[in-house]
Design a protein around this motif. Structure first.
Motif, short mmCIF file in Angstrom:
data_model
loop_
_atom_site.label_atom_id
_atom_site.label_comp_id
_atom_site.label_asym_id
_atom_site.label_seq_id
_atom_site.Cartn_x
_atom_site.Cartn_y
_atom_site.Cartn_z
N ALA A 117 17.73 -14.77 -2.69
CA ALA A 117 18.10 -16.12 -2.26
C ALA A 117 17.39 -16.47 -0.96
O ALA A 117 17.02 -17.63 -0.73
CB ALA A 117 19.61 -16.23 -2.09
N MET A 118 17.19 -15.46 -0.10
CA MET A 118 16.50 -15.69 1.17
C MET A 118 15.07 -16.18 0.92
O MET A 118 14.57 -17.08 1.61
CB MET A 118 16.47 -14.39 1.98
CG MET A 118 15.90 -14.53 3.36
SD MET A 118 17.09 -15.20 4.53
CE MET A 118 18.13 -13.77 4.80
N VAL A 119 14.40 -15.61 -0.08
CA VAL A 119 13.05 -16.08 -0.44
C VAL A 119 13.10 -17.54 -0.87
O VAL A 119 12.27 -18.36 -0.43
CB VAL A 119 12.45 -15.22 -1.57
CG1 VAL A 119 11.06 -15.75 -1.96
CG2 VAL A 119 12.36 -13.75 -1.18
N LEU A 120 14.05 -17.87 -1.71
CA LEU A 120 14.15 -19.22 -2.26
C LEU A 120 14.49 -20.24 -1.17
O LEU A 120 13.91 -21.33 -1.11
CB LEU A 120 15.19 -19.26 -3.38
CG LEU A 120 14.95 -18.30 -4.54
CD1 LEU A 120 16.11 -18.37 -5.54
CD2 LEU A 120 13.63 -18.61 -5.25
N PHE A 121 15.43 -19.89 -0.29
CA PHE A 121 15.82 -20.79 0.79
C PHE A 121 14.67 -21.04 1.77
O PHE A 121 14.40 -22.17 2.15
CB PHE A 121 17.02 -20.23 1.57
CG PHE A 121 18.35 -20.46 0.92
CD1 PHE A 121 18.71 -21.72 0.45
CD2 PHE A 121 19.27 -19.43 0.79
CE1 PHE A 121 19.95 -21.95 -0.13
CE2 PHE A 121 20.52 -19.64 0.22
CZ PHE A 121 20.85 -20.90 -0.25
N THR A 122 14.02 -19.96 2.20
CA THR A 122 12.96 -20.12 3.20
C THR A 122 11.73 -20.80 2.61
O THR A 122 11.05 -21.56 3.31
CB THR A 122 12.57 -18.77 3.83
OG1 THR A 122 12.22 -17.83 2.79
CG2 THR A 122 13.73 -18.21 4.65
N ALA A 123 11.45 -20.55 1.33
CA ALA A 123 10.35 -21.27 0.69
C ALA A 123 10.64 -22.76 0.66
O ALA A 123 9.76 -23.59 0.95
CB ALA A 123 10.12 -20.73 -0.73
N GLY A 124 11.88 -23.11 0.33
CA GLY A 124 12.26 -24.52 0.34
C GLY A 124 12.19 -25.11 1.73
O GLY A 124 11.69 -26.24 1.92
N ALA A 125 12.67 -24.36 2.71
CA ALA A 125 12.64 -24.84 4.10
C ALA A 125 11.21 -25.00 4.61
O ALA A 125 10.94 -25.84 5.49
CB ALA A 125 13.41 -23.87 5.00
N ALA A 126 10.29 -24.21 4.05
CA ALA A 126 8.88 -24.27 4.47
C ALA A 126 8.10 -25.32 3.68
O ALA A 126 6.90 -25.49 3.89
CB ALA A 126 8.23 -22.90 4.30
#
Length: 322
Positions: free
Chosen positions: A50-59
């Motif tokens: 989920a951390m990958v998905l959240f930070t990719a979205g935030a980026a």
């Protein structure tokens, strides 16, 4: 906030992640499929992918590779669980029998190896040298953390910094790598990428500290593991170190004996010492400080629904009961 609510902004990605995991787990070898599907399907919070998905979205990332990399992160994590449970001789995880208890140690170790190698096949498929370097380095550091923890077992003289080093290597490093990957995919500046990595590292540290708290204060129905497992394995976690440094001489001596001998014979006395010395509160305070450092690392991140989710994640990491 429940995980379902927390994951709402990435709900579609999480469903797609499940499909990627199922597809990539496939092997012609039946036992590999059985063990891998058992451990993957037995629950878990999936915080690291989920951390990958959240930070990719935030980026601001718009592609689909983040789902593949989220699966890579989950496979690496699952491989470490399979190996951990063999080393620790654990019998319960997430409320279910561990894979080694069900299928045997040899199968668990070898399927863990399969998951590691499958993860590396997948990361090579991204054709991104920076991504491969981050994941390769993280996997190596995690292995070092496992060995450091092994060396610390039954050692009552472990200092807080030694203990935190194990956490940063063994647990926080994969959180750090997961958060950094999102930034890499989004093409953010090196400064922002490093900030995202720092967020992951501090969240991972807080997460493990709360795990250590729950080992002496949680309910087995919530945590899905036997309470007191760390003590039985002779692991000198922060609550125990706190008692030895701040408890009465009698309490310190009791904890020292329990760490050096392992087992559960002294669990009731140790638990009493932990509660009376304020070790739970002290450990939780350190976890809260780590969560605040994680929040500070998000200062330069542009506002978005994904940033808000990362903020909520920092609260969940320390407030959870499972």
């Amino acid at each position: 906030m429940s995980l379902t609510q927390l994951y709402a902004p990435i709900a579609e990605d999480m469903k797609a992640l499940d499909a990627v995991i199922r597809d990539r787990l496939y092997s012609d070898v039946v036992l590999i499929r059985q063990v891998a599907e058992y451990i993957i399907g037995s629950g878990g919070k999936r915080l690291r992918p989920a951390m990958v998905l959240f930070t990719a979205g935030a980026a601001g990332y718009q592609g689909s590779y983040h789902r593949e990399l989220a699966a890579v992160v989950e496979f690496i994590h699952t491989a470490t669980l399979l190996h951990d449970d063999v080393v620790d001789e654990s019998e319960l995880r997430r409320g279910n029998k561990t894979a080694n208890a069900l299928f045997g140690n040899a199968a668990s170790v070898l399927v863990g190896d399969f998951l590691y190698s499958r993860a590396f096949q997948m990361m090579v498929g991204t054709d991104n040298m920076k991504v491969m370097r981050v994941l390769a380095d993280a996997t190596n550091v995690i292995a070092e953390g496992e060995v450091l923890q092994l060396l610390n077992c039954h050692n009552a003289d472990v200092e807080i910094e030694d203990y935190l080093r194990v956490i940063r290597y063994k647990t926080a490093k994969l959180f750090e790598a997961a958060a950094r990957l999102g930034g890499i995919l989004g093409g953010v500046s090196q400064e922002l990428e490093d900030s995202l990595a720092a967020f992951g590292m501090h969240i991972g540290t807080a997460f493990q500290l709360i795990d250590d708290v729950l080992d002496y204060s949680g309910e087995e129905a919530d945590t899905g593991k036997h309470i007191g497992d760390d003590l039985a394995e002779g692991k000198p976690t922060l609550p125990l170190i706190h008692v030895m440094q701040h408890g009465t001489p009698e309490q310190a001596a009791c904890v020292r004996k329990a760490i050096e001998n392992g087992g559960r014979d002294d669990f009731a006395v140790v638990l009493s010492a932990i509660r009376e010395s304020g070790a739970i509160e002290a450990t939780r305070k350190v976890a809260e400080e780590e969560a605040q450092l994680a929040l500070n690392a998000l200062n330069q991140l542009p506002s978005s629904i994904f940033k808000e989710s990362l903020i909520q994640l920092s609260s969940f990491a320390v407030a959870r009961k499972y």
